[in-house]
Write an enzyme that holds these catalytic residues in place. Structure first.
Site, PDB file in Angstrom:
ATOM      1  N   ASP A  84       0.829  -1.201   0.000  1.00  0.00           N
ATOM      2  CA  ASP A  84       0.000   0.000   0.000  1.00  0.00           C
ATOM      3  C   ASP A  84       0.869   1.259   0.000  1.00  0.00           C
ATOM      4  O   ASP A  84       1.839   1.370   0.764  1.00  0.00           O
ATOM      5  CB  ASP A  84      -0.899  -0.017   1.249  1.00  0.00           C
ATOM      6  CG  ASP A  84      -1.762   1.216   1.367  1.00  0.00           C
ATOM      7  OD1 ASP A  84      -2.692   1.359   0.561  1.00  0.00           O
ATOM      8  OD2 ASP A  84      -1.497   2.034   2.272  1.00  0.00           O
ATOM      9  N   GLU A 138       1.489  -0.172  -4.991  1.00  0.00           N
ATOM     10  CA  GLU A 138       0.663   1.001  -5.257  1.00  0.00           C
ATOM     11  C   GLU A 138       1.587   2.190  -5.023  1.00  0.00           C
ATOM     12  O   GLU A 138       2.053   2.403  -3.909  1.00  0.00           O
ATOM     13  CB  GLU A 138      -0.539   1.072  -4.324  1.00  0.00           C
ATOM     14  CG  GLU A 138      -1.388   2.322  -4.583  1.00  0.00           C
ATOM     15  CD  GLU A 138      -2.335   2.645  -3.451  1.00  0.00           C
ATOM     16  OE1 GLU A 138      -3.415   3.199  -3.726  1.00  0.00           O
ATOM     17  OE2 GLU A 138      -2.002   2.370  -2.278  1.00  0.00           O
TER      18      GLU A 138
END
Length: 593
Positions: A262, A297
């Site tokens: 993330d 990401e």
């Protein structure tokens, strides 16, 4: 398979060969720490560098334990592998050797075969558990899904949440089940030929239950901050080991096929060897005999992280291609505020580049983490999607594209997603046209609950804003259990005529991908994308592979729009008649073979 020798100073409990247990804690701010294991108090030894250590032969699997600080406060292990109850309660000793794997010979699948399916354990099934998810694997296997990506399961405060506020990163949340229950889900998925990736959060800790600032202030950087609070001090070896060992924990102890990281742009590190580089290299050495896929990401689209070494993945396998989603969302909905503002003027041009190559808004000034970025890279370094947890759940009312976009246009977009060379990802329920919302939800109380409610309006403004006629007071309460329950999938819809029709379309598209596109991706050699000149609203791209050319033509409008001829055998066509849209045709020209 063994961990690198440097992990002998790793966090968390370990069951030794003689059956005794070793406990370690990095608590440089504490002069003395006591291990409370079951009904025994055991003084821990200070072994240097802020580490405290103890061994005992009376703390077998299932034993609850805590650390008692000098002032009498008792805390769970920051690297707990399981919790007795909530995040403030005792940790539990886990022997990962105890699970008997049914599919022990599984080595994974090549990334080129990946069709991802993102899911949230708590809302994927009515029961919301790892075991309940096993029952839905045949549904995904028949759809021809080859990989599921599970939203974070690291233990967070309360019983419901997205998982991005985890504080015990080694412990699966017991609201979903036990460590063995998670292993059973992974094991069962492998039996269906499905890989399992886990979303992990290495950029911050959640706001409740984090004891590290007290026992180890140096865990956090005094000057840097992230959108969620203090930044992590990855220059500290103990901090680096916490997260590198955590990644090893998931890949080795749970036999996961990969991780999704993330917001890696918020992982800052001034060390000579960036933690993202050290982590990826360590994982690839530790699991060299398996297919392990690491997905980032990264809002700055750091292309260097995805470099190939003679065609072989060296560090990270792929990254989320947000530009593909944002451009299509603007085209499908007309929304132009917040995150969509940079796409408002030229969504067609951005979509062409995002579909052909990706990295549209790459920040070259920040592409300094790894080696110099390569160009070109294979198309599978991009993960494309029409929807994901962020793009749905951060909206004011959690609306899916099924209630926002024209069905014919959505079908054309789905065909583009699944037949373009980039790796596609579906969000749970997308395969049968789920219409229930997926909202943001959390189990916070007091001031934090109030702050969370207040923040939803600001977040919604970034994702389309409030629909016409709706007010801030209409927003779902993110802390209410009802918001969580209404976000669960409506499985009866999957069995309805509309649900079966949509499921059939998606299944057929994935199988066409496997039959025609995947063989091109698996063959070594460069891929040359060519964007052809076309009218506004028309996408025309040819990808020249060594063995053939894949051509896609799409009219993403409701008007008459001619497109350039496409050569070869048509493998899929969706048409409204003539040159009217929405329409798409996909063809393969094998004359180049």
């Amino acid at each position: 398979m063994t961990r690198p020798s440097s992990s002998q100073k790793s966090w968390g409990p370990r069951i030794l060969q003689d059956g005794s247990a070793q406990f370690r804690l990095w608590a440089p701010a504490e002069t003395a720490v006591m291990l409370v294991a079951g009904d025994r108090d055991i003084a821990m030894n200070a072994v240097g560098g802020g580490w405290h250590e103890a061994e005992t032969d009376r703390a077998g699997p299932g034993t609850p334990y805590r650390f008692r600080l000098a002032d009498g406060t008792e805390i769970p292990d920051p690297a707990s592998h399981a919790q007795w109850n909530d995040i403030d309660g005792p940790s539990v000793v886990v022997d990962h050797r105890g699970y008997v794997w049914r599919n022990a010979s599984w080595k994974g699948r090549p990334w080129e075969e990946a069709v991802l399916y993102e899911l949230h354990i708590g809302t994927f099934t009515p029961d919301g558990t790892f075991r309940a998810a096993i029952e839905r694997l045949p549904h995904l296997a028949y759809l021809s899904i080859t990989a599921i990506e599970i939203m974070p399961v690291a233990h967070f405060a309360g019983r419901r949440g997205w998982g991005y506020d985890g504080v015990l990163h080694y412990a699966p949340h017991n609201a979903y089940g036990t460590p063995d229950d998670l292993k059973a889900l992974i094991d069962a998925a492998h039996g269906h030929g499905i890989m399992v990736l886990l979303d992990v959060v290495y950029n911050h800790f959640g706001p409740v239950g984090n004891n590290l600032p007290r026992i180890a202030p140096a865990f956090f950087h005094p000057e840097r901050h992230t959108p969620w609070g203090a930044a992590l001090a990855f220059e500290e070896e103990a901090v680096r080991r916490y997260f590198i060992d955590n990644a090893l924990h998931w890949i080795l102890d749970y036999r996961l096929d990969g991780l999704r990281f993330d917001a890696t742009e918020e992982i800052e590190d001034e060390s000579d060897r960036h933690v993202l580089i050290a982590l990826a290299e360590t994982l690839r050495r530790a699991a060299a005999d398996r297919h392990v896929h690491l997905v980032v990401e990264d809002q700055t689209s750091r292309q260097g992280l995805l470099n190939r070494d003679g065609g072989t993945v060296h560090l990270y396998t792929a990254g989320w291609n947000d530009e593909f989603h944002h451009a299509l969302h603007v085209i499908a909905t007309g929304e132009k505020q917040g995150h969509y503002a940079p796409f408002a003027e030229t969504p067609d041009d951005i979509l062409k580049e995002a579909t052909a190559r990706g990295f549209v808004h790459r920040d070259r000034s920040k592409d300094r983490v790894g080696p110099a970025p390569q160009d070109p890279l294979p198309p599978v370094v991009n993960v494309n999607f029409l929807q994901n947890h962020d793009q749905i759940g951060n909206r004011a009312f959690g609306e899916r594209l099924t209630v926002l976009a024209d069905p014919a246009l959505l079908n054309a977009m789905t065909a583009l997603l699944l037949l373009a060379p980039a790796v596609p990802m579906l969000f749970m329920g997308e395969e049968y046209g789920e219409r229930r919302p997926f909202c943001f939800f959390a189990d916070f109380e007091g001031d934090l609950a109030h702050t969370t409610r207040q923040g939803r309006k600001d977040e919604a403004d970034k994702f389309g804003g409030l629909p016409q006629g709706r007010q801030t007071g209409d927003l779902p309460d993110p802390t209410a259990e009802e918001t969580f329950l209404t976000s669960k999938l409506d499985w009866p819809r999957a069995a309805s005529p509309d649900g079966r029709r949509q499921y059939g379309l998606v299944r057929d598209l994935i199988r066409l991908r496997q039959a025609h596109v995947v063989p091109l991706l698996l063959r070594p050699g460069p891929v040359e994308p060519h964007v052809l000149s076309s009218e506004d609203g028309v996408l025309a791209i040819d990808w020249r592979f060594p063995a053939a050319t894949l051509g896609i033509r799409a009219n993403l409008t409701h008007a008459e729009r001619p497109w350039p001829d496409v050569a070869g055998e048509t493998i899929f066509e969706l048409s409204q008649g003539g040159t009217a849209g929405p329409a798409i045709v996909v063809a393969i020209d094998r004359k180049r073979a």
